[in-house]
Design an enzyme around this catalytic site. Structure first.
Site, PDB file in Angstrom:
ATOM      1  N   ASN A   1      12.705  32.402  -6.866  1.00  0.00           N
ATOM      2  CA  ASN A   1      13.346  33.673  -7.153  1.00  0.00           C
ATOM      3  C   ASN A   1      14.659  33.660  -6.378  1.00  0.00           C
ATOM      4  OD1 ASN A   1      14.116  36.296  -7.522  1.00  0.00           O
ATOM      5  ND2 ASN A   1      12.164  37.201  -6.891  1.00  0.00           N
TER       6      ASN A   1
ATOM      7  N   ARG B   1      12.333  32.782 -11.823  1.00  0.00           N
ATOM      8  CA  ARG B   1      12.366  34.171 -12.252  1.00  0.00           C
ATOM      9  C   ARG B   1      13.809  34.464 -12.637  1.00  0.00           C
ATOM     10  NH1 ARG B   1      13.371  39.370  -9.336  1.00  0.00           N
ATOM     11  NH2 ARG B   1      12.475  40.934 -10.714  1.00  0.00           N
TER      12      ARG B   1
ATOM     13  N   HIS C   1      10.565  44.235 -15.336  1.00  0.00           N
ATOM     14  CA  HIS C   1       9.188  44.105 -14.830  1.00  0.00           C
ATOM     15  C   HIS C   1       8.248  43.486 -15.860  1.00  0.00           C
ATOM     16  CE1 HIS C   1       9.861  47.624 -11.784  1.00  0.00           C
ATOM     17  NE2 HIS C   1      10.085  46.452 -11.206  1.00  0.00           N
TER      18      HIS C   1
ATOM     19  N   LEU D   1       4.575  50.167  -9.929  1.00  0.00           N
ATOM     20  CA  LEU D   1       5.212  51.055  -8.955  1.00  0.00           C
ATOM     21  C   LEU D   1       5.475  50.323  -7.652  1.00  0.00           C
ATOM     22  CD1 LEU D   1       2.799  54.115  -9.518  1.00  0.00           C
ATOM     23  CD2 LEU D   1       4.910  53.577 -10.769  1.00  0.00           C
TER      24      LEU D   1
ATOM     25  N   ASN E   1       9.205  49.139  -5.109  1.00  0.00           N
ATOM     26  CA  ASN E   1      10.470  49.783  -4.754  1.00  0.00           C
ATOM     27  C   ASN E   1      11.213  50.184  -6.010  1.00  0.00           C
ATOM     28  OD1 ASN E   1      10.950  50.098  -1.947  1.00  0.00           O
ATOM     29  ND2 ASN E   1      10.783  47.865  -1.794  1.00  0.00           N
ATOM     30  N   GLY E   2      11.237  49.256  -6.969  1.00  0.00           N
ATOM     31  CA  GLY E   2      11.644  49.611  -8.314  1.00  0.00           C
ATOM     32  C   GLY E   2      10.374  49.983  -9.062  1.00  0.00           C
TER      33      GLY E   2
ATOM     34  N   ARG F   1      16.338  54.784  -6.309  1.00  0.00           N
ATOM     35  CA  ARG F   1      17.011  55.094  -7.575  1.00  0.00           C
ATOM     36  C   ARG F   1      16.536  56.422  -8.134  1.00  0.00           C
ATOM     37  NH1 ARG F   1      15.245  49.597  -9.736  1.00  0.00           N
ATOM     38  NH2 ARG F   1      16.670  48.138  -8.724  1.00  0.00           N
TER      39      ARG F   1
ATOM     40  N   ASP G   1      10.399  54.389   1.609  1.00  0.00           N
ATOM     41  CA  ASP G   1       9.089  53.746   1.691  1.00  0.00           C
ATOM     42  C   ASP G   1       7.977  54.775   1.460  1.00  0.00           C
ATOM     43  OD1 ASP G   1       6.596  52.649   3.073  1.00  0.00           O
ATOM     44  OD2 ASP G   1       7.982  50.952   3.181  1.00  0.00           O
TER      45      ASP G   1
ATOM     46  N   ARG H   1       4.840  54.805   2.099  1.00  0.00           N
ATOM     47  CA  ARG H   1       3.964  55.098   3.246  1.00  0.00           C
ATOM     48  C   ARG H   1       4.566  56.178   4.135  1.00  0.00           C
ATOM     49  NH1 ARG H   1       3.129  48.799   4.148  1.00  0.00           N
ATOM     50  NH2 ARG H   1       5.223  49.033   3.349  1.00  0.00           N
TER      51      ARG H   1
ATOM     52  N   ASN I   1      -1.723  50.244  -3.659  1.00  0.00           N
ATOM     53  CA  ASN I   1      -2.117  50.648  -2.308  1.00  0.00           C
ATOM     54  C   ASN I   1      -2.130  52.143  -2.010  1.00  0.00           C
ATOM     55  OD1 ASN I   1      -2.330  47.921  -1.158  1.00  0.00           O
ATOM     56  ND2 ASN I   1      -0.153  47.844  -1.636  1.00  0.00           N
TER      57      ASN I   1
ATOM     58  N   GLU J   1       3.506  38.164  -9.725  1.00  0.00           N
ATOM     59  CA  GLU J   1       4.574  37.637 -10.580  1.00  0.00           C
ATOM     60  C   GLU J   1       4.740  36.132 -10.422  1.00  0.00           C
ATOM     61  OE1 GLU J   1       7.300  41.003  -9.379  1.00  0.00           O
ATOM     62  OE2 GLU J   1       8.196  40.485 -11.308  1.00  0.00           O
TER      63      GLU J   1
HETATM   64  P1  ADP Z   1       9.106  45.442  -4.557  1.00  0.00           P
HETATM   65  O1  ADP Z   1       9.592  46.213  -5.733  1.00  0.00           O
HETATM   66  O2  ADP Z   1      10.126  45.305  -3.466  1.00  0.00           O
HETATM   67  O3  ADP Z   1       8.361  44.166  -4.894  1.00  0.00           O
HETATM   68  P2  ADP Z   1       6.494  46.356  -3.686  1.00  0.00           P
HETATM   69  O4  ADP Z   1       5.751  46.111  -4.939  1.00  0.00           O
HETATM   70  O5  ADP Z   1       6.208  45.516  -2.507  1.00  0.00           O
HETATM   71  O6  ADP Z   1       8.058  46.434  -3.923  1.00  0.00           O
HETATM   72  O7  ADP Z   1       6.236  47.890  -3.281  1.00  0.00           O
HETATM   73  C1  ADP Z   1       6.851  48.501  -2.192  1.00  0.00           C
HETATM   74  C2  ADP Z   1       6.328  49.920  -2.069  1.00  0.00           C
HETATM   75  O8  ADP Z   1       4.900  49.872  -1.899  1.00  0.00           O
HETATM   76  C3  ADP Z   1       6.876  50.691  -0.885  1.00  0.00           C
HETATM   77  O9  ADP Z   1       7.222  52.001  -1.275  1.00  0.00           O
HETATM   78  C4  ADP Z   1       5.684  50.743   0.070  1.00  0.00           C
HETATM   79  O10 ADP Z   1       5.693  51.905   0.844  1.00  0.00           O
HETATM   80  C5  ADP Z   1       4.539  50.790  -0.898  1.00  0.00           C
HETATM   81  N1  ADP Z   1       3.303  50.381  -0.205  1.00  0.00           N
HETATM   82  C6  ADP Z   1       2.964  49.166   0.237  1.00  0.00           C
HETATM   83  N2  ADP Z   1       1.778  49.203   0.889  1.00  0.00           N
HETATM   84  C7  ADP Z   1       1.364  50.497   0.857  1.00  0.00           C
HETATM   85  C8  ADP Z   1       0.235  51.202   1.358  1.00  0.00           C
HETATM   86  N3  ADP Z   1      -0.728  50.585   2.024  1.00  0.00           N
HETATM   87  N4  ADP Z   1       0.180  52.531   1.101  1.00  0.00           N
HETATM   88  C9  ADP Z   1       1.146  53.154   0.443  1.00  0.00           C
HETATM   89  N5  ADP Z   1       2.231  52.557  -0.053  1.00  0.00           N
HETATM   90  C10 ADP Z   1       2.353  51.248   0.148  1.00  0.00           C
END
Ligand code: ADP
Length: 402
Positions: free
Chosen positions: A7, A95, A184, A213, A215-216, A245, A285, A287, A337, A387
């Site tokens: 990637n 990718r 995606h 779901l 970051n994007g 975004r 984020d 979390r 998560n 992925e």
């Molecule tokens: P990317 O698009 O960068 O690949 P990811 O699929 O890793 O992103 O997702 C990132 C998001 O997932 C962030 O908003 C992060 O807070 C959320 N996330 C990761 N672990 C947890 C968790 N245990 N509880 C809640 N949200 C989580």
């Protein structure tokens, strides 16, 4: 087969080496039972090693400085060779973010394909040029190693025209390629097949709504196993509320802001980097946003309501689009998560007869699983995405079909 998955970004390369099992007579790879753990195996998808080379082409010289993609590849080669112990790579899977209208599936790369990916640069100015750098660096270093491009947009090439066309003069499409492409796709295609198998439905008969779901974030309507609508459009900015975004917004707001003196870069920064959860709650984020909301922060509570409401609206619409979904599937960082976010979304879907099994929703697991009650009108699933594995499997299939 040993597949190097790359990637490539403009200043970083993420890599993984996967050992992909051969294919059986059904064309289904042997280590792909759809649901790991189904038969007691805990299948890690054959990761042999992985890593990230970043700060490529950075300005600070030093022992860690990496001049360019070629030098990054030398480092990857050293790290990978140490693990492979004499075995050789069979292929590289890239990718690639944008496949435009041409690419509807993974392809074996040659010079003409590389130029075609390059011609799509205007549609993905941050990503495709970096992907091409990675492809050329590999070709220079290992000229005979087969390379395969796996496109983020490809799964959405099945969108019907009523879903991909914007209601603007045709010239915008014919001259600039302005239409909805969706992203995606590699993740959503992979998750769709696994979700179908978990429910013992043939993937090609599966109707579902799949929410990726991270970051994007985007949500896709799958009918008969194919994408028929998706929330990201011409770029990944359209659709859901994301980490930074805005997602859907009245385009007049851009016109208004232009007239206020903001320029194109300012709008780009505003809507792609400063909006979404970050704009609403001050943090991108999930979390942190959930924690802040639990601590009583109103802005964080509002952000969660807006994000969950937006997604629920899309799910309702896509349930109609697919003619009745058998499942709503959550995947990627938040989808896999955040039981809190899933619960907020499901609470808005009671009109569809959806009900979550609260304990199942809260349970931590890395497995694909059902989190709705047995009497829920539509099953709700969590299916972890992968992925890199999808890219490795697609690459293996292109390189040695059948
Ligand atoms: P990317 O698009 O960068 O690949 P990811 O699929 O890793 O992103 O997702 C990132 C998001 O997932 C962030 O908003 C992060 O807070 C959320 N996330 C990761 N672990 C947890 C968790 N245990 N509880 C809640 N949200 C989580």
């Amino acid at each position: 087969m040993l597949i190097l998955v790359l990637n490539s970004g403009s200043s970083s390369i993420k890599y993984q080496v996967r050992d992909i099992a051969g294919r059986n007579d059904d064309g289904v790879s042997r280590n792909d039972d759809g649901v790991s753990g189904d038969d007691g195996r805990n299948d890690d998808g054959g990761i042999l090693t992985e890593g990230l080379i970043d700060r490529i082409g950075g300005s600070d010289p030093g022992p860690d400085a990496v001049a360019d993609h070629a030098e990054a590849l030398d480092r990857i080669d050293a790290a990978v060779s140490a693990v492979l112990g004499g075995r050789e790579l069979d292929a590289v899977g890239h990718r690639v973010v944008h496949g435009g209208e041409r690419f509807s599936e993974p392809v074996l790369i040659n010079n003409e394909i590389t130029r075609a990916i390059e011609r799509l640069n205007p549609l993905a100015p941050l990503h495709n040029p970096a992907n091409v750098l990675g492809i050329r660096a590999i070709a220079a270093k290992w000229p005979t190693l087969p390379q395969v491009a796996v496109f983020d947009t490809a799964f959405h090439r099945t969108l019907p025209e009523h879903a991909w066309r914007y209601a603007v003069p045709d010239e915008l499409y014919s001259r600039y390629g302005i239409r909805r492409y969706g992203f995606h796709g590699t993740s959503v295609g992979y998750v769709s097949v696994r979700a179908a198998r978990l429910l013992k439905i043939q993937p090609e008969n599966f109707n579902a709504v799949i929410a990726h779901l991270g970051n994007g974030a985007s949500v896709t309507a799958v009918h008969a196993g194919k994408s028929i609508d998706t929330s990201m459009g011409f770029t990944p900015l359209e659709g859901l509320v994301m980490g930074t975004r805005s997602g859907d917004i009245d385009p007049s707001i851009l016109i208004f802001l232009l007239r206020q003196g903001l320029d194109a870069d300012g709008l780009d920064e505003l809507l792609n980097r400063k909006s979404g959860l970050a704009g609403l709650a001050g943090d991108n984020d999930m979390r942190s946003v959930v924690e802040a909301a639990d601590g009583g922060a109103e802005a964080a509570q509002t952000a969660l309501s807006i994000a969950s409401y937006r997604l629920a609206k899309y799910i309702g619409g896509y349930h109609v689009a697919v003619g009745g979904a058998r499942a709503v599937v959550f995947t990627a960082g938040i989808g896999e998560n955040s039981w809190r976010f899933r619960a907020l979304v499901a609470d808005r879907l009671t009109a569809l007869g959806i009900s979550l099994d609260e304990a199942a929703n809260r349970a931590h697991s890395k497995q694909a699983r059902v989190i709705s009650t047995p009497d829920s009108a539509i099953a709700v699933l969590v299916v972890p995405t992968d992925e890199e594995r999808a890219i490795a499997e697609a690459t293996a299939a292109v390189v040695s079909p059948g």
